[in-house]
Write a protein that holds these residues in place. Structure first.
Motif, PDB file in Angstrom:
ATOM      1  N   ILE A   9       0.844  -1.190   0.000  1.00  0.00           N
ATOM      2  CA  ILE A   9       0.000   0.000   0.000  1.00  0.00           C
ATOM      3  C   ILE A   9       0.885   1.249   0.000  1.00  0.00           C
ATOM      4  O   ILE A   9       1.878   1.327   0.743  1.00  0.00           O
ATOM      5  N   SER A  10       0.544   2.212  -0.820  1.00  0.00           N
ATOM      6  CA  SER A  10       1.225   3.514  -0.915  1.00  0.00           C
ATOM      7  C   SER A  10       2.681   3.425  -1.363  1.00  0.00           C
ATOM      8  O   SER A  10       3.488   4.288  -1.028  1.00  0.00           O
ATOM      9  N   PRO A  34      -4.298   5.529  -2.547  1.00  0.00           N
ATOM     10  CA  PRO A  34      -4.039   4.093  -2.643  1.00  0.00           C
ATOM     11  C   PRO A  34      -5.184   3.356  -3.350  1.00  0.00           C
ATOM     12  O   PRO A  34      -6.354   3.584  -3.059  1.00  0.00           O
ATOM     13  N   SER A  35      -4.818   2.489  -4.282  1.00  0.00           N
ATOM     14  CA  SER A  35      -5.820   1.727  -5.044  1.00  0.00           C
ATOM     15  C   SER A  35      -6.460   0.673  -4.157  1.00  0.00           C
ATOM     16  O   SER A  35      -5.783  -0.048  -3.438  1.00  0.00           O
ATOM     17  N   VAL A  36      -7.775   0.580  -4.237  1.00  0.00           N
ATOM     18  CA  VAL A  36      -8.511  -0.388  -3.445  1.00  0.00           C
ATOM     19  C   VAL A  36      -8.883  -1.608  -4.287  1.00  0.00           C
ATOM     20  O   VAL A  36      -9.286  -2.612  -3.781  1.00  0.00           O
ATOM     21  N   GLY A  37      -8.680  -1.543  -5.553  1.00  0.00           N
ATOM     22  CA  GLY A  37      -8.991  -2.651  -6.452  1.00  0.00           C
ATOM     23  C   GLY A  37      -7.891  -2.802  -7.470  1.00  0.00           C
ATOM     24  O   GLY A  37      -6.718  -2.863  -7.118  1.00  0.00           O
ATOM     25  N   VAL A  74      -2.541  -3.986  -9.299  1.00  0.00           N
ATOM     26  CA  VAL A  74      -3.371  -4.588  -8.257  1.00  0.00           C
ATOM     27  C   VAL A  74      -2.987  -3.912  -6.950  1.00  0.00           C
ATOM     28  O   VAL A  74      -1.819  -3.907  -6.559  1.00  0.00           O
ATOM     29  N   GLY A  75      -3.967  -3.317  -6.293  1.00  0.00           N
ATOM     30  CA  GLY A  75      -3.719  -2.557  -5.076  1.00  0.00           C
ATOM     31  C   GLY A  75      -3.031  -3.362  -3.987  1.00  0.00           C
ATOM     32  O   GLY A  75      -3.219  -4.578  -3.868  1.00  0.00           O
ATOM     33  N   GLY A  76      -2.243  -2.669  -3.194  1.00  0.00           N
ATOM     34  CA  GLY A  76      -1.507  -3.313  -2.107  1.00  0.00           C
ATOM     35  C   GLY A  76      -2.405  -3.928  -1.057  1.00  0.00           C
ATOM     36  O   GLY A  76      -2.050  -4.921  -0.417  1.00  0.00           O
ATOM     37  N   VAL A  96       6.895  -2.580  -6.962  1.00  0.00           N
ATOM     38  CA  VAL A  96       7.256  -1.232  -6.539  1.00  0.00           C
ATOM     39  C   VAL A  96       7.462  -1.200  -5.026  1.00  0.00           C
ATOM     40  O   VAL A  96       6.635  -1.698  -4.264  1.00  0.00           O
ATOM     41  N   VAL A  97       8.581  -0.592  -4.607  1.00  0.00           N
ATOM     42  CA  VAL A  97       8.910  -0.425  -3.189  1.00  0.00           C
ATOM     43  C   VAL A  97       9.187   1.055  -2.934  1.00  0.00           C
ATOM     44  O   VAL A  97       9.942   1.684  -3.670  1.00  0.00           O
TER      45      VAL A  97
END
Length: 183
Positions: A9-10, A34-37, A74-76, A96-97
């Motif tokens: 997330i984020s 932040p993506s929820v889906g 795809v969201g975290g 991604v980090v």
């Protein structure tokens, strides 16, 4: 080809893909939620421009095979069900980090290792994007790689992992990401 973009997330997945999709749409005032889906991004790979002065300095970049790619983000928050997105063969994964968040790096490593251990991803190519490099200090790249234990795991995993530093603000790393996506 099938592309996935994953990360905690984020971590900066949406900002990365938005920047790749339209570099002029991202600046120091940009932010994302932040993506929820899931989100689907269509990225047009810009033509390769070779500076004649650099021909003698740099090796010739690999030939690009694609002009357009689709990447599913795809969201975290969906990390527990990421495996459900692997029912179809996945060719490439962008992971991604957020390097500016030391607390998140260890958790990101655990998620990354679970992806690397996934039997369905043994032939997938991985791009590890160290994002938000404009917010981190320069030594942060080395610290992030140490915390992720990349040297140790590169010897133990079958997948090809490419590591790129990225900043959406100053566009650092974009050419390398475009090259990775297009080849």
């Amino acid at each position: 080809m099938s592309y996935l973009c994953l990360g905690p997330i984020s971590a900066g997945k949406t900002l990365l893909l938005t920047c790749l999709q339209n570099p002029d749409s991202v600046n120091f005032t940009s932010h994302s939620v932040p993506s929820v889906g899931t989100n689907l991004f269509t990225i047009k790979i810009p033509p390769l421009v070779i500076d004649e002065k650099e021909i003698n300095i740099k090796p010739t970049p690999p030939a690009r095979k694609r002009d357009l790619v689709q990447v599913r983000e795809v969201g975290g928050c969906l990390a527990p069900i990421w495996r459900d997105y692997m029912n179809r063969p996945i060719d490439k994964i962008i992971y991604v980090v957020d390097t500016s968040n030391l607390c998140q790096i260890s958790a990101a490593g655990v998620l990354l290792y679970s992806m690397l251990a996934e039997p369905r991803l043994q032939k997938a190519k991985f791009l590890l994007v160290l994002s938000k490099m404009d917010l981190a200090y320069r030594q942060m790249r080395n610290e992030a790689l140490l915390m992720l234990q990349m040297e140790k795991f590169r010897k133990q995993i079958a997948q090809d992992i490419t590591i790129v530093q990225f900043s959406a603000i100053n566009k650092e790393g974009m050419d390398e990401i475009y090259d990775w996506l297009a080849t």
